[in-house]
Design a protein around this motif. Structure first.
Motif, PDB file in Angstrom:
ATOM      1  N   GLU A 268       0.812  -1.205   0.000  1.00 59.36           N
ATOM      2  CA  GLU A 268       0.000   0.000   0.000  1.00 59.36           C
ATOM      3  C   GLU A 268       0.851   1.263   0.000  1.00 59.36           C
ATOM      4  N   GLU A 269       1.866   1.297   0.852  1.00 61.22           N
ATOM      5  CA  GLU A 269       2.600   2.539   1.060  1.00 61.22           C
ATOM      6  C   GLU A 269       4.010   2.534   0.488  1.00 61.22           C
ATOM      7  N   ASP A 270       4.450   1.421  -0.110  1.00 62.08           N
ATOM      8  CA  ASP A 270       5.828   1.352  -0.586  1.00 62.08           C
ATOM      9  C   ASP A 270       6.095   2.399  -1.661  1.00 62.08           C
ATOM     10  N   VAL A 271       7.160   3.162  -1.462  1.00 65.63           N
ATOM     11  CA  VAL A 271       7.556   4.149  -2.466  1.00 65.63           C
ATOM     12  C   VAL A 271       8.885   3.770  -3.099  1.00 65.63           C
ATOM     13  N   ASP A 272       9.559   2.758  -2.547  1.00 65.52           N
ATOM     14  CA  ASP A 272      10.830   2.287  -3.099  1.00 65.52           C
ATOM     15  C   ASP A 272      10.610   0.976  -3.841  1.00 65.52           C
ATOM     16  N   LEU A 273      11.455   0.764  -4.825  1.00 60.13           N
ATOM     17  CA  LEU A 273      11.268  -0.355  -5.736  1.00 60.13           C
ATOM     18  C   LEU A 273      11.458  -1.710  -5.072  1.00 60.13           C
ATOM     19  N   VAL A 274      12.515  -1.876  -4.268  1.00 62.28           N
ATOM     20  CA  VAL A 274      12.800  -3.192  -3.688  1.00 62.28           C
ATOM     21  C   VAL A 274      11.719  -3.649  -2.706  1.00 62.28           C
TER      22      VAL A 274
ATOM     23  N   HIS B 151       7.234  -7.380  -1.771  1.00 60.69           N
ATOM     24  CA  HIS B 151       5.830  -7.637  -1.432  1.00 60.69           C
ATOM     25  C   HIS B 151       5.097  -8.306  -2.600  1.00 60.69           C
ATOM     26  N   ALA B 152       5.310  -7.786  -3.793  1.00 60.07           N
ATOM     27  CA  ALA B 152       4.628  -8.350  -4.962  1.00 60.07           C
ATOM     28  C   ALA B 152       5.046  -9.794  -5.195  1.00 60.07           C
ATOM     29  N   PHE B 153       6.341 -10.067  -5.079  1.00 58.03           N
ATOM     30  CA  PHE B 153       6.820 -11.427  -5.348  1.00 58.03           C
ATOM     31  C   PHE B 153       6.250 -12.438  -4.351  1.00 58.03           C
ATOM     32  N   VAL B 154       6.307 -12.130  -3.050  1.00 57.50           N
ATOM     33  CA  VAL B 154       5.832 -13.126  -2.078  1.00 57.50           C
ATOM     34  C   VAL B 154       4.333 -13.364  -2.245  1.00 57.50           C
TER      35      VAL B 154
ATOM     36  N   VAL C 122      14.594  -5.068   2.102  1.00 53.43           N
ATOM     37  CA  VAL C 122      13.462  -5.994   2.066  1.00 53.43           C
ATOM     38  C   VAL C 122      12.736  -5.896   3.411  1.00 53.43           C
ATOM     39  N   PRO C 123      11.433  -5.614   3.418  1.00 51.55           N
ATOM     40  CA  PRO C 123      10.712  -5.407   4.685  1.00 51.55           C
ATOM     41  C   PRO C 123      10.725  -6.649   5.568  1.00 51.55           C
ATOM     42  N   ALA C 124      10.676  -6.426   6.883  1.00 51.99           N
ATOM     43  CA  ALA C 124      10.722  -7.538   7.844  1.00 51.99           C
ATOM     44  C   ALA C 124       9.564  -8.500   7.655  1.00 51.99           C
ATOM     45  N   ASP C 125       8.377  -7.969   7.305  1.00 50.24           N
ATOM     46  CA  ASP C 125       7.222  -8.858   7.155  1.00 50.24           C
ATOM     47  C   ASP C 125       7.337  -9.756   5.936  1.00 50.24           C
ATOM     48  N   VAL C 126       8.252  -9.425   5.021  1.00 44.07           N
ATOM     49  CA  VAL C 126       8.438 -10.245   3.825  1.00 44.07           C
ATOM     50  C   VAL C 126       9.438 -11.371   4.083  1.00 44.07           C
ATOM     51  N   LEU C 127      10.370 -11.149   5.004  1.00 39.22           N
ATOM     52  CA  LEU C 127      11.422 -12.131   5.239  1.00 39.22           C
ATOM     53  C   LEU C 127      10.850 -13.492   5.635  1.00 39.22           C
ATOM     54  N   GLY C 128       9.848 -13.494   6.505  1.00 32.53           N
ATOM     55  CA  GLY C 128       9.229 -14.759   6.910  1.00 32.53           C
ATOM     56  C   GLY C 128       8.554 -15.460   5.745  1.00 32.53           C
TER      57      GLY C 128
END
Length: 392
Positions: free
Chosen positions: A95-101, A106-109, A184-190
Protein backbone atom coordinates in the motif's frame (compact mmCIF):
# COMPACT_ATOMS: atom_id res chain seq x y z
CA UNK A 1 30.63 11.74 9.14
CA UNK A 2 28.98 10.92 5.79
CA UNK A 3 25.75 8.89 5.93
CA UNK A 4 25.72 5.13 5.34
CA UNK A 5 22.33 5.44 3.61
CA UNK A 6 22.18 7.75 0.59
CA UNK A 7 19.16 8.79 -1.47
CA UNK A 8 19.31 9.80 -5.13
CA UNK A 9 16.41 10.47 -7.48
CA UNK A 10 16.10 9.58 -11.13
CA UNK A 11 17.00 12.81 -12.87
CA UNK A 12 18.49 14.39 -15.95
CA UNK A 13 19.73 17.66 -14.47
CA UNK A 14 22.85 17.74 -12.24
CA UNK A 15 22.36 17.77 -8.46
CA UNK A 16 25.17 18.28 -5.93
CA UNK A 17 25.38 15.58 -3.25
CA UNK A 18 27.74 14.84 -0.39
CA UNK A 19 29.08 11.36 -1.08
CA UNK A 20 31.92 9.16 0.14
CA UNK A 21 34.55 8.90 -2.58
CA UNK A 22 34.04 5.12 -2.85
CA UNK A 23 30.33 5.63 -3.55
CA UNK A 24 31.06 8.23 -6.23
CA UNK A 25 33.51 5.84 -7.89
CA UNK A 26 31.04 2.94 -7.68
CA UNK A 27 28.15 4.94 -9.17
CA UNK A 28 30.29 5.93 -12.14
CA UNK A 29 31.85 2.47 -12.61
CA UNK A 30 28.45 0.75 -12.65
CA UNK A 31 27.06 3.31 -15.14
CA UNK A 32 24.36 4.25 -12.67
CA UNK A 33 25.01 7.98 -13.02
CA UNK A 34 27.48 10.55 -14.27
CA UNK A 35 29.52 11.78 -11.31
CA UNK A 36 31.93 14.73 -11.27
CA UNK A 37 33.76 16.27 -8.29
CA UNK A 38 33.09 19.86 -7.25
CA UNK A 39 35.30 22.25 -5.30
CA UNK A 40 33.57 21.31 -2.05
CA UNK A 41 34.92 18.54 0.17
CA UNK A 42 33.17 15.20 -0.53
CA UNK A 43 30.76 16.98 -2.87
CA UNK A 44 29.94 15.57 -6.29
CA UNK A 45 27.72 16.71 -9.14
CA UNK A 46 25.46 13.76 -10.00
CA UNK A 47 23.46 13.68 -13.25
CA UNK A 48 21.99 11.25 -15.75
CA UNK A 49 20.49 8.91 -13.14
CA UNK A 50 18.54 6.46 -15.30
CA UNK A 51 18.61 3.35 -13.11
CA UNK A 52 16.31 2.90 -10.12
CA UNK A 53 16.39 0.48 -7.20
CA UNK A 54 18.98 -0.03 -4.50
CA UNK A 55 22.71 -0.72 -4.59
CA UNK A 56 25.27 -1.38 -1.88
CA UNK A 57 28.66 0.25 -2.47
CA UNK A 58 31.59 -0.04 -0.05
CA UNK A 59 29.26 -0.59 2.91
CA UNK A 60 26.91 2.26 1.97
CA UNK A 61 23.32 1.69 0.81
CA UNK A 62 22.25 3.92 -2.08
CA UNK A 63 18.54 4.23 -2.83
CA UNK A 64 17.73 5.31 -6.40
CA UNK A 65 14.13 6.47 -6.49
CA UNK A 66 12.07 6.66 -9.71
CA UNK A 67 10.06 9.66 -10.85
CA UNK A 68 7.32 7.26 -11.92
CA UNK A 69 5.06 5.99 -9.10
CA UNK A 70 6.08 2.46 -8.13
CA UNK A 71 2.64 1.01 -8.93
CA UNK A 72 2.79 2.45 -12.44
CA UNK A 73 6.33 1.19 -12.89
CA UNK A 74 5.31 -2.36 -11.95
CA UNK A 75 2.33 -2.31 -14.28
CA UNK A 76 4.57 -1.15 -17.14
CA UNK A 77 7.04 -3.94 -16.40
CA UNK A 78 4.24 -6.49 -16.45
CA UNK A 79 2.87 -5.21 -19.74
CA UNK A 80 6.32 -5.08 -21.32
CA UNK A 81 7.05 -8.70 -20.38
CA UNK A 82 3.83 -10.17 -21.69
CA UNK A 83 2.34 -7.69 -24.17
CA UNK A 84 -0.69 -7.39 -21.92
CA UNK A 85 -1.58 -6.76 -18.30
CA UNK A 86 -0.30 -9.98 -16.69
CA UNK A 87 -0.90 -8.39 -13.31
CA UNK A 88 -2.86 -5.37 -12.20
CA UNK A 89 -1.92 -2.68 -9.72
CA UNK A 90 -4.14 -4.38 -7.11
CA UNK A 91 -2.14 -7.62 -7.34
CA UNK A 92 1.00 -6.28 -5.73
CA UNK A 93 0.01 -6.55 -2.07
CA UNK A 94 1.59 -3.30 -0.90
CA UNK A 95 0.00 0.00 0.00
CA UNK A 96 2.60 2.54 1.06
CA UNK A 97 5.83 1.35 -0.59
CA UNK A 98 7.56 4.15 -2.47
CA UNK A 99 10.83 2.29 -3.10
CA UNK A 100 11.27 -0.35 -5.74
CA UNK A 101 12.80 -3.19 -3.69
CA UNK A 102 10.19 -3.28 -0.88
CA UNK A 103 7.42 -3.09 -3.50
CA UNK A 104 9.03 -5.86 -5.55
CA UNK A 105 9.48 -8.05 -2.47
CA UNK A 106 5.83 -7.64 -1.43
CA UNK A 107 4.63 -8.35 -4.96
CA UNK A 108 6.82 -11.43 -5.35
CA UNK A 109 5.83 -13.13 -2.08
CA UNK A 110 2.16 -12.52 -2.82
CA UNK A 111 2.30 -13.98 -6.33
CA UNK A 112 4.70 -16.82 -5.41
CA UNK A 113 2.55 -17.81 -2.43
CA UNK A 114 -0.51 -17.94 -4.70
CA UNK A 115 1.38 -20.03 -7.25
CA UNK A 116 2.54 -22.53 -4.63
CA UNK A 117 -0.74 -22.72 -2.71
CA UNK A 118 -1.58 -26.09 -4.26
CA UNK A 119 1.96 -27.37 -3.86
CA UNK A 120 4.96 -27.06 -6.21
CA UNK A 121 4.66 -28.12 -9.81
CA UNK A 122 6.24 -31.41 -10.78
CA UNK A 123 7.57 -32.46 -14.15
CA UNK A 124 9.63 -35.07 -15.92
CA UNK A 125 13.40 -34.55 -15.92
CA UNK A 126 15.79 -36.82 -17.86
CA UNK A 127 18.79 -38.14 -15.93
CA UNK A 128 21.86 -39.97 -17.14
CA UNK A 129 23.60 -42.18 -14.58
CA UNK A 130 25.58 -45.35 -13.92
CA UNK A 131 23.50 -47.78 -11.81
CA UNK A 132 23.87 -51.34 -10.54
CA UNK A 133 20.73 -52.29 -12.50
CA UNK A 134 18.96 -51.29 -15.68
CA UNK A 135 16.49 -48.43 -15.27
CA UNK A 136 14.93 -46.64 -18.21
CA UNK A 137 17.01 -46.78 -21.37
CA UNK A 138 20.35 -48.55 -21.61
CA UNK A 139 23.00 -46.35 -23.25
CA UNK A 140 24.92 -49.07 -25.03
CA UNK A 141 27.43 -46.75 -26.70
CA UNK A 142 28.42 -45.17 -23.38
CA UNK A 143 28.57 -48.63 -21.79
CA UNK A 144 31.15 -49.76 -24.36
CA UNK A 145 33.28 -46.59 -24.32
CA UNK A 146 33.21 -45.90 -20.58
CA UNK A 147 33.04 -49.40 -19.08
CA UNK A 148 35.18 -51.35 -21.54
CA UNK A 149 32.63 -54.13 -21.86
CA UNK A 150 32.12 -54.55 -18.09
CA UNK A 151 28.44 -55.37 -17.30
CA UNK A 152 28.24 -53.18 -14.18
CA UNK A 153 27.53 -50.43 -13.44
CA UNK A 154 25.01 -49.93 -16.23
CA UNK A 155 24.99 -46.65 -18.17
CA UNK A 156 21.32 -45.64 -18.37
CA UNK A 157 19.03 -42.67 -18.94
CA UNK A 158 15.65 -42.38 -17.26
CA UNK A 159 12.89 -39.87 -16.54
CA UNK A 160 12.00 -38.78 -13.01
CA UNK A 161 8.78 -36.99 -12.05
CA UNK A 162 10.23 -34.38 -9.67
CA UNK A 163 9.87 -30.88 -8.25
CA UNK A 164 13.38 -29.84 -9.35
CA UNK A 165 12.15 -28.31 -12.60
CA UNK A 166 12.87 -24.95 -14.24
CA UNK A 167 9.75 -23.19 -12.93
CA UNK A 168 10.58 -24.01 -9.30
CA UNK A 169 14.27 -23.24 -9.79
CA UNK A 170 13.41 -19.73 -11.00
CA UNK A 171 11.06 -19.07 -8.05
CA UNK A 172 13.53 -20.39 -5.47
CA UNK A 173 16.43 -18.44 -6.95
CA UNK A 174 14.42 -15.21 -6.87
CA UNK A 175 13.46 -15.78 -3.22
CA UNK A 176 17.12 -16.41 -2.37
CA UNK A 177 18.26 -13.21 -4.12
CA UNK A 178 15.60 -11.11 -2.41
CA UNK A 179 16.78 -12.27 1.02
CA UNK A 180 20.21 -10.76 0.27
CA UNK A 181 18.97 -7.35 -0.87
CA UNK A 182 18.94 -4.32 1.41
CA UNK A 183 15.56 -2.82 2.11
CA UNK A 184 13.46 -5.99 2.07
CA UNK A 185 10.71 -5.41 4.69
CA UNK A 186 10.72 -7.54 7.84
CA UNK A 187 7.22 -8.86 7.15
CA UNK A 188 8.44 -10.24 3.82
CA UNK A 189 11.42 -12.13 5.24
CA UNK A 190 9.23 -14.76 6.91
CA UNK A 191 7.20 -15.27 3.73
CA UNK A 192 10.40 -15.73 1.71
CA UNK A 193 11.55 -18.34 4.22
CA UNK A 194 8.28 -20.25 3.82
CA UNK A 195 8.62 -20.22 0.03
CA UNK A 196 12.15 -21.62 0.36
CA UNK A 197 10.95 -24.39 2.68
CA UNK A 198 8.20 -25.38 0.24
CA UNK A 199 10.82 -25.60 -2.50
CA UNK A 200 13.36 -27.51 -0.39
CA UNK A 201 15.38 -29.82 -2.63
CA UNK A 202 15.07 -27.59 -5.71
CA UNK A 203 18.31 -26.36 -7.33
CA UNK A 204 19.24 -22.67 -6.99
CA UNK A 205 20.45 -20.95 -10.17
CA UNK A 206 23.97 -19.56 -9.51
CA UNK A 207 24.48 -15.79 -9.64
CA UNK A 208 25.71 -14.85 -13.10
CA UNK A 209 24.35 -18.00 -14.76
CA UNK A 210 21.82 -17.55 -17.59
CA UNK A 211 18.22 -17.58 -16.38
CA UNK A 212 16.36 -20.36 -18.19
CA UNK A 213 13.39 -19.34 -20.31
CA UNK A 214 10.10 -20.85 -19.16
CA UNK A 215 7.61 -21.46 -21.94
CA UNK A 216 4.05 -20.75 -20.76
CA UNK A 217 1.58 -23.61 -21.10
CA UNK A 218 -1.51 -24.95 -19.35
CA UNK A 219 0.59 -26.92 -16.90
CA UNK A 220 2.39 -23.86 -15.47
CA UNK A 221 -0.39 -21.28 -15.98
CA UNK A 222 -0.76 -20.65 -12.24
CA UNK A 223 2.91 -19.67 -12.10
CA UNK A 224 2.67 -16.97 -14.81
CA UNK A 225 2.68 -13.81 -12.68
CA UNK A 226 5.11 -15.21 -10.12
CA UNK A 227 7.59 -16.22 -12.85
CA UNK A 228 7.40 -12.77 -14.45
CA UNK A 229 8.27 -11.15 -11.13
CA UNK A 230 10.96 -13.76 -10.44
CA UNK A 231 12.66 -13.08 -13.76
CA UNK A 232 12.60 -9.37 -12.93
CA UNK A 233 14.26 -10.09 -9.57
CA UNK A 234 16.94 -12.24 -11.20
CA UNK A 235 17.65 -9.75 -13.99
CA UNK A 236 17.87 -6.73 -11.70
CA UNK A 237 19.86 -8.42 -8.93
CA UNK A 238 22.56 -9.62 -11.31
CA UNK A 239 24.30 -6.24 -11.15
CA UNK A 240 27.84 -6.39 -9.84
CA UNK A 241 30.53 -3.96 -10.84
CA UNK A 242 34.06 -3.94 -9.44
CA UNK A 243 36.32 -0.89 -9.69
CA UNK A 244 39.49 -1.70 -7.79
CA UNK A 245 38.40 -2.43 -4.23
CA UNK A 246 34.94 -0.90 -4.75
CA UNK A 247 32.10 -3.34 -5.41
CA UNK A 248 28.59 -2.26 -6.36
CA UNK A 249 25.83 -4.85 -5.98
CA UNK A 250 22.08 -4.76 -5.49
CA UNK A 251 18.92 -4.50 -7.57
CA UNK A 252 18.66 -2.04 -10.46
CA UNK A 253 16.18 -1.42 -13.25
CA UNK A 254 17.09 0.67 -16.29
CA UNK A 255 14.19 3.08 -16.83
CA UNK A 256 15.15 3.66 -20.47
CA UNK A 257 14.82 -0.08 -21.09
CA UNK A 258 11.51 -0.26 -19.21
CA UNK A 259 10.02 2.50 -21.33
CA UNK A 260 11.27 1.12 -24.63
CA UNK A 261 10.08 -2.41 -23.79
CA UNK A 262 6.65 -1.09 -22.80
CA UNK A 263 6.22 0.98 -25.97
CA UNK A 264 7.41 -1.95 -28.10
CA UNK A 265 4.93 -4.33 -26.48
CA UNK A 266 2.04 -1.87 -26.77
CA UNK A 267 2.77 -1.08 -30.44
CA UNK A 268 3.21 -4.77 -31.25
CA UNK A 269 -0.34 -5.35 -30.03
CA UNK A 270 -1.58 -2.26 -31.90
CA UNK A 271 -0.10 -3.38 -35.23
CA UNK A 272 -1.40 -6.97 -35.00
CA UNK A 273 -4.74 -6.32 -36.76
CA UNK A 274 -2.85 -4.74 -39.69
CA UNK A 275 -0.67 -7.78 -40.39
CA UNK A 276 3.07 -7.72 -40.89
CA UNK A 277 5.52 -7.80 -38.00
CA UNK A 278 7.04 -5.19 -35.70
CA UNK A 279 10.82 -5.64 -35.48
CA UNK A 280 13.07 -4.17 -32.76
CA UNK A 281 16.52 -2.74 -33.54
CA UNK A 282 16.15 -3.34 -37.29
CA UNK A 283 19.62 -3.58 -38.83
CA UNK A 284 20.29 -1.73 -42.07
CA UNK A 285 22.75 0.69 -43.68
CA UNK A 286 22.44 4.32 -44.71
CA UNK A 287 25.02 4.55 -47.49
CA UNK A 288 25.48 2.76 -50.81
CA UNK A 289 28.74 1.12 -49.68
CA UNK A 290 27.03 -0.28 -46.59
CA UNK A 291 29.51 1.21 -44.11
CA UNK A 292 27.14 3.47 -42.14
CA UNK A 293 25.07 1.19 -39.92
CA UNK A 294 21.61 2.18 -38.68
CA UNK A 295 19.22 0.43 -36.31
CA UNK A 296 15.85 2.13 -35.75
CA UNK A 297 14.21 1.12 -32.47
CA UNK A 298 11.11 -0.25 -34.21
CA UNK A 299 10.07 -0.84 -37.80
CA UNK A 300 6.88 -2.35 -39.14
CA UNK A 301 7.60 -4.85 -41.90
CA UNK A 302 4.96 -6.01 -44.37
CA UNK A 303 6.11 -8.59 -46.93
CA UNK A 304 9.70 -7.64 -46.17
CA UNK A 305 9.12 -3.91 -46.82
CA UNK A 306 9.51 -1.24 -44.13
CA UNK A 307 6.13 0.49 -43.85
CA UNK A 308 6.65 2.47 -40.62
CA UNK A 309 9.58 3.60 -38.49
CA UNK A 310 9.40 4.49 -34.77
CA UNK A 311 12.14 5.65 -32.42
CA UNK A 312 11.61 5.60 -28.66
CA UNK A 313 13.32 8.23 -26.51
CA UNK A 314 13.43 8.24 -22.72
CA UNK A 315 14.10 11.96 -22.55
CA UNK A 316 12.49 15.08 -21.19
CA UNK A 317 12.20 17.94 -23.64
CA UNK A 318 14.20 21.01 -22.68
CA UNK A 319 12.74 24.53 -22.89
CA UNK A 320 9.85 23.28 -25.01
CA UNK A 321 12.16 21.86 -27.69
CA UNK A 322 12.83 18.30 -28.71
CA UNK A 323 16.51 17.47 -29.41
CA UNK A 324 17.36 18.34 -33.01
CA UNK A 325 19.53 15.23 -33.30
CA UNK A 326 16.43 13.05 -32.89
CA UNK A 327 14.74 14.84 -35.80
CA UNK A 328 17.84 14.53 -38.02
CA UNK A 329 18.04 10.83 -37.22
CA UNK A 330 14.38 10.14 -38.00
CA UNK A 331 14.55 12.16 -41.23
CA UNK A 332 17.50 10.00 -42.32
CA UNK A 333 15.60 6.80 -41.48
CA UNK A 334 12.56 7.93 -43.49
CA UNK A 335 14.74 8.87 -46.47
CA UNK A 336 16.48 5.50 -46.30
CA UNK A 337 13.25 3.50 -46.27
CA UNK A 338 11.25 5.76 -48.62
CA UNK A 339 8.73 6.75 -45.94
CA UNK A 340 6.60 9.90 -45.93
CA UNK A 341 6.21 9.76 -42.16
CA UNK A 342 8.20 8.83 -39.04
CA UNK A 343 7.36 8.66 -35.35
CA UNK A 344 9.24 9.79 -32.26
CA UNK A 345 7.80 8.63 -28.92
CA UNK A 346 9.00 10.38 -25.76
CA UNK A 347 8.52 9.46 -22.10
CA UNK A 348 7.61 13.00 -21.07
CA UNK A 349 6.74 16.31 -22.61
CA UNK A 350 3.72 17.88 -24.24
CA UNK A 351 0.51 15.93 -23.77
CA UNK A 352 -0.58 16.57 -27.37
CA UNK A 353 1.30 15.30 -30.39
CA UNK A 354 3.27 17.66 -32.64
CA UNK A 355 4.08 17.59 -36.31
CA UNK A 356 7.40 18.58 -37.85
CA UNK A 357 7.04 19.00 -41.61
CA UNK A 358 10.59 18.64 -42.93
CA UNK A 359 11.34 20.71 -46.05
CA UNK A 360 11.43 18.36 -49.05
CA UNK A 361 11.27 15.51 -46.56
CA UNK A 362 8.96 13.47 -44.33
CA UNK A 363 6.45 14.51 -41.72
CA UNK A 364 7.77 13.57 -38.26
CA UNK A 365 5.14 12.94 -35.62
CA UNK A 366 6.25 13.59 -32.04
CA UNK A 367 4.27 12.03 -29.21
CA UNK A 368 5.00 12.34 -25.51
CA UNK A 369 3.14 11.21 -22.42
CA UNK A 370 3.63 11.21 -18.68
CA UNK A 371 4.37 7.83 -17.10
CA UNK A 372 2.22 8.50 -14.04
CA UNK A 373 -0.80 7.50 -16.10
CA UNK A 374 -2.06 3.92 -16.18
CA UNK A 375 -0.09 1.74 -18.62
CA UNK A 376 -3.34 0.41 -20.03
CA UNK A 377 -4.40 3.98 -20.83
CA UNK A 378 -1.03 4.65 -22.46
CA UNK A 379 -1.28 1.42 -24.46
CA UNK A 380 -4.74 2.41 -25.68
CA UNK A 381 -3.36 5.81 -26.69
CA UNK A 382 -0.60 4.19 -28.76
CA UNK A 383 -3.15 1.86 -30.33
CA UNK A 384 -5.34 4.82 -31.28
CA UNK A 385 -2.37 6.46 -33.01
CA UNK A 386 -1.89 3.42 -35.22
CA UNK A 387 -5.59 3.29 -36.03
CA UNK A 388 -5.91 7.02 -36.75
CA UNK A 389 -2.91 7.20 -39.02
CA UNK A 390 -3.83 4.01 -40.87
CA UNK A 391 -0.17 3.29 -41.45
CA UNK A 392 0.55 1.75 -44.87
Amino acid sequence: MLPSTIELREADQPVVHRLPRAVAVGLAAANIATVAPTLGEDEYRVSGVRKVGVVRIAGHTVWLRPKTPVRRLFAMLGYARAGSAIWTEDDFGFEEDVDLVPALAHAFVRQASRALAGGPLRGYVTHEDALPLVRGRWRIGDQLTRRGGQPLPVEVSFDDYVEDITENQVLLSAATRLLRLPGVPADVLGALGRIMRVLDGVTVIPVGAPVPVVRPDRRNARYTSALALASLVLAGSSVEQRAGAVVASGFLVDMWSVFEDFVSAALREAFKPHGGVLVSQYQSTLDVEGTVKIAPDLVWLVDGEVRACIDVKYKVEKHGQYPNADLYQMAAYCRRFGLDEGWLVYAAGESEGRLIDVIAGPVIRLHAFELNRSPLVLAEYLSSLVLERRVG
